[in-house]
Design a protein around this motif. Structure first.
Motif, PDB file in Angstrom:
ATOM      1  N   ARG A   1     -59.760  32.488  46.769  1.00 49.71           N
ATOM      2  CA  ARG A   1     -58.977  32.303  47.987  1.00 49.71           C
ATOM      3  C   ARG A   1     -59.057  33.537  48.887  1.00 49.71           C
ATOM      4  NH1 ARG A   1     -54.521  31.277  45.725  1.00 49.71           N
ATOM      5  NH2 ARG A   1     -54.974  29.069  45.464  1.00 49.71           N
ATOM      6  N   TYR A   2     -58.974  34.708  48.264  1.00 52.16           N
ATOM      7  CA  TYR A   2     -59.100  35.965  49.011  1.00 52.16           C
ATOM      8  C   TYR A   2     -60.473  36.050  49.681  1.00 52.16           C
ATOM      9  CZ  TYR A   2     -60.550  40.867  49.446  1.00 52.16           C
ATOM     10  OH  TYR A   2     -61.083  42.054  49.886  1.00 52.16           O
ATOM     11  N   ALA A   3     -61.538  35.759  48.931  1.00 57.25           N
ATOM     12  CA  ALA A   3     -62.888  35.880  49.464  1.00 57.25           C
ATOM     13  C   ALA A   3     -63.143  34.888  50.596  1.00 57.25           C
ATOM     14  CB  ALA A   3     -63.910  35.679  48.348  1.00 57.25           C
TER      15      ALA A   3
ATOM     16  N   THR B   1     -60.896  33.532  52.541  1.00 58.59           N
ATOM     17  CA  THR B   1     -60.109  33.959  53.699  1.00 58.59           C
ATOM     18  C   THR B   1     -60.836  35.070  54.446  1.00 58.59           C
ATOM     19  OG1 THR B   1     -58.056  33.375  52.550  1.00 58.59           O
ATOM     20  CG2 THR B   1     -57.869  34.838  54.448  1.00 58.59           C
ATOM     21  N   ARG B   2     -61.457  35.980  53.708  1.00 56.43           N
ATOM     22  CA  ARG B   2     -62.241  37.025  54.348  1.00 56.43           C
ATOM     23  C   ARG B   2     -63.406  36.427  55.137  1.00 56.43           C
ATOM     24  NH1 ARG B   2     -62.096  42.388  52.726  1.00 56.43           N
ATOM     25  NH2 ARG B   2     -63.629  42.570  54.407  1.00 56.43           N
TER      26      ARG B   2
ATOM     27  N   PRO C   1     -57.287  33.000  42.652  1.00 57.02           N
ATOM     28  CA  PRO C   1     -56.834  33.861  43.748  1.00 57.02           C
ATOM     29  C   PRO C   1     -57.954  34.710  44.335  1.00 57.02           C
ATOM     30  CG  PRO C   1     -55.960  34.631  41.659  1.00 57.02           C
ATOM     31  CD  PRO C   1     -56.563  33.293  41.401  1.00 57.02           C
ATOM     32  N   PHE C   2     -58.912  35.112  43.489  1.00 58.88           N
ATOM     33  CA  PHE C   2     -60.043  35.879  44.019  1.00 58.88           C
ATOM     34  C   PHE C   2     -60.844  35.036  44.998  1.00 58.88           C
ATOM     35  CE2 PHE C   2     -64.472  37.174  44.047  1.00 58.88           C
ATOM     36  CZ  PHE C   2     -64.363  38.526  44.355  1.00 58.88           C
TER      37      PHE C   2
ATOM     38  N   VAL D   1     -59.919  27.646  54.595  1.00 58.92           N
ATOM     39  CA  VAL D   1     -59.686  27.941  53.180  1.00 58.92           C
ATOM     40  C   VAL D   1     -59.550  26.645  52.379  1.00 58.92           C
ATOM     41  CG1 VAL D   1     -58.061  28.971  51.543  1.00 58.92           C
ATOM     42  CG2 VAL D   1     -58.679  30.204  53.641  1.00 58.92           C
TER      43      VAL D   1
END
Length: 229
Positions: free
Chosen positions: A216-218, A220-221, A213-214, A95
């Motif tokens: 970071r979420y993506a 991480t996925r 944050p979007f 990340v």
């Protein structure tokens, strides 16, 4: 010729080369790579074209230098960010590299567009650009490699039709990793830069508003898709 004279000439060449590149980057920002012109660069710097050709014999040579600089700048940003978390878990390292790529792209949109945007008509990047272009990819491979050796990698499954291509990718990019991990890594690498490109080139406008944050979420996925645990 004395060493002092040679040193002065070398410094002068470095300074002129830097000035040429800086003016070329300004033209990239205002006109785009397709319209980059050695004559226009020379005119803005108060040079005759024949003098500039001693530094860059053609537009393609200048483009290649700018591309290598951009890739190296991006690679350095990613490597510096990764060094600060080198002892962290693989997902955090992944990340961090992704966020460094995004941060560099937002700070250098024209240079990002040069290397990851539309191809420049009539230009084909030479092999000399490959080492610089590979820096981020090698970082990601290293993270997956460490996870694999530390038993923190769940190797993704492959469909039968993908096995030959995954084996070829593995042999070319990371022979010490399972082909399933390499195929997933290449897919995630492409998606990482797709995410950055969508944000940078406006495809997320009126779609994603809180983008950090979007992202970071993506990313991480993507780490999970590669098999990092």
């Amino acid at each position: 010729m004395s060493s002092i004279v040679r040193g002065a000439r070398a410094r002068a060449r470095i300074e002129v080369t830097a000035a040429i590149k800086e003016e070329a980057r300004r033209q990239l920002a205002s006109e785009g790579a397709a319209k980059l012109s050695l004559r226009a660069v020379a005119r803005e710097l108060g040079m005759v074209s024949s003098a500039l050709y001693r530094y860059f014999p053609s537009r393609d040579d200048l483009l290649t230098a700018l591309i290598i600089d951009a890739y190296d700048s991006l690679g350095e940003a990613a490597e510096t960010a990764h060094a600060a978390v080198a002892d962290a878990a693989p997902v955090e390292r992944w990340v961090t590299v992704g966020e460094a790529v995004r941060g560099w792209a937002l700070a250098h949109p024209q240079e990002y567009a040069l290397v990851y945007g539309s191809p420049v008509p009539g230009y084909s990047a030479p092999q000399t650009t490959v080492p610089a272009a590979a820096r981020v990819g090698l970082l990601l491979i290293g993270i997956v490699r460490d996870a694999h050796s530390g038993h923190a990698l769940e190797v993704p499954l492959l469909t039968d039709e993908l096995v030959p291509e995954a084996v070829r990718l593995g042999a070319d990019l990371a022979p010490d990793l399972p082909p399933g991990a390499v195929a997933a890594l290449v897919a995630a690498w492409a998606q990482l830069f797709g995410l950055v490109g969508f944000e940078l080139f406006g495809q997320f406008n009126r779609v994603v508003e809180d983008r950090e944050p979007f992202f970071r979420y993506a990313v991480t996925r993507l780490a999970r898709d590669v098999g990092l645990r």
